[in-house]
Design a protein around this motif. Structure first.
Motif, short mmCIF file in Angstrom:
data_model
loop_
_atom_site.label_atom_id
_atom_site.label_comp_id
_atom_site.label_asym_id
_atom_site.label_seq_id
_atom_site.Cartn_x
_atom_site.Cartn_y
_atom_site.Cartn_z
N THR A 51 10.31 -12.42 -2.79
CA THR A 51 9.38 -12.56 -1.68
C THR A 51 8.00 -13.00 -2.14
O THR A 51 7.49 -12.50 -3.15
CB THR A 51 9.26 -11.22 -0.93
N THR A 52 7.40 -13.91 -1.37
CA THR A 52 6.05 -14.40 -1.70
C THR A 52 5.03 -14.04 -0.64
O THR A 52 3.88 -14.43 -0.75
CB THR A 52 6.05 -15.93 -1.88
N HIS A 53 5.42 -13.31 0.40
CA HIS A 53 4.45 -12.91 1.43
C HIS A 53 4.81 -11.56 2.02
O HIS A 53 5.94 -11.08 1.85
CB HIS A 53 4.34 -13.96 2.53
N GLY A 54 3.85 -10.94 2.67
CA GLY A 54 4.10 -9.67 3.34
C GLY A 54 3.96 -8.48 2.40
O GLY A 54 3.69 -8.62 1.21
N ASP A 55 4.12 -7.29 2.98
CA ASP A 55 4.03 -6.06 2.20
C ASP A 55 5.13 -5.99 1.15
O ASP A 55 6.28 -6.33 1.42
CB ASP A 55 4.15 -4.84 3.12
N SER A 57 5.48 -7.87 -1.48
CA SER A 57 5.89 -9.16 -2.03
C SER A 57 5.77 -9.14 -3.55
O SER A 57 4.90 -8.50 -4.11
CB SER A 57 5.05 -10.31 -1.45
N HIS A 58 6.69 -9.83 -4.21
CA HIS A 58 6.72 -9.87 -5.67
C HIS A 58 5.67 -10.85 -6.22
O HIS A 58 5.09 -10.61 -7.26
CB HIS A 58 8.12 -10.28 -6.15
N TYR A 59 5.43 -11.96 -5.52
CA TYR A 59 4.47 -12.97 -5.95
C TYR A 59 3.37 -13.14 -4.90
O TYR A 59 3.59 -12.90 -3.72
CB TYR A 59 5.16 -14.33 -6.14
N ARG A 60 2.19 -13.58 -5.37
CA ARG A 60 1.08 -13.86 -4.45
C ARG A 60 1.16 -15.28 -3.91
O ARG A 60 0.73 -15.55 -2.80
CB ARG A 60 -0.26 -13.72 -5.18
#
Length: 99
Positions: A51-55, A57-60
């Motif tokens: 995941t790249t978005h939301g609560d 997330s692993h990446y910014r």
């Protein structure tokens, strides 16, 4: 409008010119009811796309596809390493595999 880097960018001692100016294409893709996505080769991250978005997330940053060749790269990052073939495969119990 920030015009810095629009016509050329510097990477250490190297200069990347853009004779036709800045260009990009953006796209969002949704695989409904899929819990797992795989693909986007030539990234130094896991095969399963994180995941790249939301609560939580692993990446910014989102996964980015550039036409480039990176000599020194960081591990576990979403940055591209080479020119891309954007293949993504999803899996879900209801719809099976799609890509």
């Amino acid at each position: 409008l920030d015009k810095e880097g629009m016509w050329e960018e510097k990477f250490g001692q190297f200069t990347d010119t853009k004779p036709h100016g800045p260009m990009s294409v953006g796209m969002d893709v949704i695989f409904g009811k899929s819990q797992h996505l795989f693909g986007l080769p030539e990234h130094a991250s896991s095969l399963q796309l994180l995941t790249t978005h939301g609560d939580g997330s692993h990446y910014r940053d989102p996964y980015r596809l550039y036409n480039l060749d990176v000599f020194e790269y960081e591990l576990d990052e979403t940055m591209a390493l080479y020119g891309e073939v954007p293949l993504v495969v999803s899996q879900s119990e209801e719809f099976g595999t799609a890509g």
